[in-house]
Design a protein around this motif. Sequence first.
Motif, PDB file in Angstrom:
ATOM      1  N   ALA A 213       0.747  -0.991   0.445  1.00 21.48           N
ATOM      2  CA  ALA A 213       0.149   0.240   0.179  1.00 21.48           C
ATOM      3  C   ALA A 213       1.160   1.256   0.124  1.00 21.48           C
ATOM      4  CB  ALA A 213      -0.685  -0.337   1.300  1.00 21.48           C
ATOM      5  N   ARG A 214       1.942   0.743   0.735  1.00 25.67           N
ATOM      6  CA  ARG A 214       2.558   2.391   0.940  1.00 25.67           C
ATOM      7  C   ARG A 214       3.212   2.759  -0.541  1.00 25.67           C
ATOM      8  NH1 ARG A 214       4.099   0.420   6.108  1.00 25.67           N
ATOM      9  NH2 ARG A 214       3.727   2.326   7.455  1.00 25.67           N
ATOM     10  N   TYR A 215       4.602   1.931  -0.885  1.00 25.35           N
ATOM     11  CA  TYR A 215       4.822   1.369  -2.692  1.00 25.35           C
ATOM     12  C   TYR A 215       3.140   2.392  -3.284  1.00 25.35           C
ATOM     13  CZ  TYR A 215       8.505  -1.274  -1.364  1.00 25.35           C
ATOM     14  OH  TYR A 215      10.010  -1.915  -1.230  1.00 25.35           O
ATOM     15  N   LEU A 216       2.193   1.350  -3.673  1.00 26.91           N
ATOM     16  CA  LEU A 216       1.392   2.440  -4.334  1.00 26.91           C
ATOM     17  C   LEU A 216       1.277   3.318  -4.149  1.00 26.91           C
ATOM     18  CD1 LEU A 216      -1.165   2.153  -6.018  1.00 26.91           C
ATOM     19  CD2 LEU A 216      -2.564   1.210  -5.154  1.00 26.91           C
ATOM     20  N   ILE A 217       1.142   4.466  -2.820  1.00 24.04           N
ATOM     21  CA  ILE A 217      -0.096   5.536  -2.360  1.00 24.04           C
ATOM     22  C   ILE A 217       2.095   6.116  -3.147  1.00 24.04           C
ATOM     23  CG2 ILE A 217      -0.132   6.816  -0.482  1.00 24.04           C
ATOM     24  CD1 ILE A 217      -1.089   4.317   0.768  1.00 24.04           C
ATOM     25  N   ASN A 218       2.799   6.184  -2.819  1.00 23.40           N
ATOM     26  CA  ASN A 218       3.938   6.560  -2.927  1.00 23.40           C
ATOM     27  C   ASN A 218       4.350   6.855  -4.494  1.00 23.40           C
ATOM     28  OD1 ASN A 218       6.968   7.007  -2.508  1.00 23.40           O
ATOM     29  ND2 ASN A 218       6.976   6.068  -3.974  1.00 23.40           N
ATOM     30  N   ASP A 219       3.570   5.602  -5.638  1.00 27.31           N
ATOM     31  CA  ASP A 219       3.856   5.862  -6.870  1.00 27.31           C
ATOM     32  C   ASP A 219       2.924   7.233  -7.316  1.00 27.31           C
ATOM     33  OD1 ASP A 219       6.282   4.523  -6.109  1.00 27.31           O
ATOM     34  OD2 ASP A 219       5.297   2.703  -6.869  1.00 27.31           O
ATOM     35  N   SER A 220       1.574   7.013  -6.366  1.00 34.32           N
ATOM     36  CA  SER A 220       0.237   7.725  -7.371  1.00 34.32           C
ATOM     37  C   SER A 220       0.700   8.970  -6.637  1.00 34.32           C
ATOM     38  CB  SER A 220      -0.498   6.609  -6.296  1.00 34.32           C
ATOM     39  OG  SER A 220      -1.174   5.846  -6.792  1.00 34.32           O
ATOM     40  N   CYS A 221       1.468   9.086  -5.641  1.00 32.07           N
ATOM     41  CA  CYS A 221       1.078  10.620  -5.472  1.00 32.07           C
ATOM     42  C   CYS A 221       2.205  11.427  -6.020  1.00 32.07           C
ATOM     43  CB  CYS A 221       1.377  10.914  -3.946  1.00 32.07           C
ATOM     44  SG  CYS A 221      -0.405  10.136  -2.742  1.00 32.07           S
ATOM     45  N   TYR A 222       3.497  11.014  -6.318  1.00 35.35           N
ATOM     46  CA  TYR A 222       4.264  10.898  -7.097  1.00 35.35           C
ATOM     47  C   TYR A 222       3.917  11.549  -8.329  1.00 35.35           C
ATOM     48  CZ  TYR A 222       9.028  12.702  -8.321  1.00 35.35           C
ATOM     49  OH  TYR A 222      10.218  13.328  -8.213  1.00 35.35           O
ATOM     50  N   ARG A 223       3.465  10.618  -8.988  1.00 36.29           N
ATOM     51  CA  ARG A 223       2.816  10.778 -10.909  1.00 36.29           C
ATOM     52  C   ARG A 223       2.004  11.908 -10.569  1.00 36.29           C
ATOM     53  NH1 ARG A 223       3.314   4.405 -11.310  1.00 36.29           N
ATOM     54  NH2 ARG A 223       5.316   4.151 -11.946  1.00 36.29           N
ATOM     55  N   ASN A 224       0.649  12.345  -9.980  1.00 38.15           N
ATOM     56  CA  ASN A 224       0.393  13.293  -9.671  1.00 38.15           C
ATOM     57  C   ASN A 224       0.229  14.302  -9.108  1.00 38.15           C
ATOM     58  OD1 ASN A 224      -2.333  12.195 -10.793  1.00 38.15           O
ATOM     59  ND2 ASN A 224      -1.171  10.289  -9.616  1.00 38.15           N
ATOM     60  N   GLY A 225       1.595  14.487  -9.091  1.00 39.59           N
ATOM     61  CA  GLY A 225       2.530  15.919  -8.354  1.00 39.59           C
ATOM     62  C   GLY A 225       2.030  16.287  -6.906  1.00 39.59           C
ATOM     63  N   VAL A 226       1.423  15.390  -6.426  1.00 43.56           N
ATOM     64  CA  VAL A 226       0.496  15.602  -4.643  1.00 43.56           C
ATOM     65  C   VAL A 226       2.002  15.229  -3.502  1.00 43.56           C
ATOM     66  CG1 VAL A 226      -1.656  14.817  -3.534  1.00 43.56           C
ATOM     67  CG2 VAL A 226      -1.767  15.276  -6.029  1.00 43.56           C
ATOM     68  N   PRO A 227       1.787  16.306  -2.699  1.00 42.43           N
ATOM     69  CA  PRO A 227       2.259  15.721  -1.607  1.00 42.43           C
ATOM     70  C   PRO A 227       2.041  14.761  -0.933  1.00 42.43           C
ATOM     71  CG  PRO A 227       1.722  17.990  -1.620  1.00 42.43           C
ATOM     72  CD  PRO A 227       1.671  17.428  -2.656  1.00 42.43           C
ATOM     73  N   PHE A 228       2.783  14.035  -0.121  1.00 40.32           N
ATOM     74  CA  PHE A 228       1.977  13.384   1.114  1.00 40.32           C
ATOM     75  C   PHE A 228       3.253  12.532   2.354  1.00 40.32           C
ATOM     76  CE2 PHE A 228       5.002   9.891  -1.793  1.00 40.32           C
ATOM     77  CZ  PHE A 228       5.385   9.307  -0.289  1.00 40.32           C
ATOM     78  N   VAL A 229       2.372  12.903   3.386  1.00 42.44           N
ATOM     79  CA  VAL A 229       3.002  12.059   4.829  1.00 42.44           C
ATOM     80  C   VAL A 229       2.965  10.527   4.916  1.00 42.44           C
ATOM     81  CG1 VAL A 229       3.558  13.221   7.346  1.00 42.44           C
ATOM     82  CG2 VAL A 229       2.189  14.597   5.142  1.00 42.44           C
ATOM     83  N   ASP A 230       3.933  10.230   5.759  1.00 41.64           N
ATOM     84  CA  ASP A 230       3.912   8.758   5.667  1.00 41.64           C
ATOM     85  C   ASP A 230       4.789   8.494   7.019  1.00 41.64           C
ATOM     86  OD1 ASP A 230       3.639   6.428   4.980  1.00 41.64           O
ATOM     87  OD2 ASP A 230       5.365   5.885   5.475  1.00 41.64           O
ATOM     88  N   SER A 231       3.661   7.571   8.244  1.00 43.85           N
ATOM     89  CA  SER A 231       4.245   6.923   9.196  1.00 43.85           C
ATOM     90  C   SER A 231       4.956   5.313   9.081  1.00 43.85           C
ATOM     91  CB  SER A 231       3.977   7.885  10.260  1.00 43.85           C
ATOM     92  OG  SER A 231       4.719   7.163  11.623  1.00 43.85           O
ATOM     93  N   GLY A 232       5.411   5.269   9.704  1.00 46.55           N
ATOM     94  CA  GLY A 232       4.962   3.608   9.875  1.00 46.55           C
ATOM     95  C   GLY A 232       5.509   3.227  11.909  1.00 46.55           C
ATOM     96  N   VAL A 233       5.436   2.482  11.996  1.00 47.46           N
ATOM     97  CA  VAL A 233       5.585   2.202  13.638  1.00 47.46           C
ATOM     98  C   VAL A 233       5.384   0.365  13.972  1.00 47.46           C
ATOM     99  CG1 VAL A 233       5.162   4.196  14.266  1.00 47.46           C
ATOM    100  CG2 VAL A 233       3.147   2.289  14.999  1.00 47.46           C
ATOM    101  N   GLU A 234       5.990   0.192  14.538  1.00 47.49           N
ATOM    102  CA  GLU A 234       6.315  -1.792  15.329  1.00 47.49           C
ATOM    103  C   GLU A 234       7.064  -1.149  16.436  1.00 47.49           C
ATOM    104  OE1 GLU A 234       7.464  -5.750  13.716  1.00 47.49           O
ATOM    105  OE2 GLU A 234       7.794  -4.011  12.480  1.00 47.49           O
TER     106      GLU A 234
END
Length: 358
Positions: free
Chosen positions: A246-267
């Motif tokens: 899901a993170r790869y998909l969000i990253n690729d989609s946002c980058y290709r559409n020129g939309v900034p995004f914020v991500d976090s991951g915890v464990e």
Amino acid sequence: MDIERGFLFKWYERQLLVEGVTKPSLLRLAGETFGGLSSEIEERIAELLIRSGLSGITGDFPRQKILPFYSPLIYRQKATIEFIDGDEISIEEDEGKKIVAFPHTLPLIYAPVIAANVFFQLMSDASSAAPVKELPVSLDRLIRKGRVMVIGAGGLGCPLIKALLDSGVDDVCIVEPGEVKLNNLHRQILYDYGDIGLSKASVIERKILQYYSGVSAKVYRKQFDPELIRSERPDIVVSCVDNYDARYLINDSCYRNGVPFVDSGVEGFSGYAMFRDRESPCYRCFMGDNRKDTAAPKGILPFASYFGGLLEAAIVISYLNKRPYEGEVFSFDLKRNRFEEISVERREDCPICSKAKR
């Protein structure tokens, strides 16, 4: 024990997967009891500690204000924990009561940091003092309007959504396909015991309508689809998912559409938060292209996912207020009280953000 153990262990199932958290230690924590509280930051820290297993409360505890439907709570006569103001985070014993000190002037974004420190001291049955370290972001009020898309409404997404709405964000699009489960409740703060079995999307939609008048909220009960970015046209996207695909998909989609995004991951007790746009190396440069998830569920502590969500909210609000977070990747380890910023280099062979592909 005045609570059925099997129920308690099921409730904290994901927490028990964290290294060092055991059933005996959880039962010991359940014996700690809160009494009256005197400030908002005390309330938030108490909530996070209760979500981490400290189940006792007295009749003075403001239950209806903090955790009105939280089932593992146990009523007792005497409090064993008391909060006081202090220069550092510390615990001292005084006539059988644990006196927890911390600076009461701290902003609410510090609540999970303090809760984590107290939790680990209680787990180890040790007393020590820890300095409060400065964080690179703060939860400000929203000055400029903008549309925020949130993908995922679990341990990260719940505190993020609440923090955004409380800060003044009034236009959100939320994407969440799941249903509420018992073992979600210790960390996913928008859901109650009565919501088990319901779709998270329907619960969130109802609660936004109930508590946040004037907010435009579009909620999708589905997996994230890149077409949503094109149709909803958000100003910024927030990734609150728990898997690499899901993170790869969000990253690729946002980058290709020129939309900034914020991500976090915890464990467990650690994690990261970061802001990405076309000018910065993308998620693949940070994590690589071939990360795979295991079938086994990950151990998660409530204050870690809560902290990750608050960090994301702070970064979103800074961006909308035209004061973007300028760091690279903010990494945290709440068990060791470590916070650092990690630099990420753009990979020349990155299929998404390399200069040859831009």
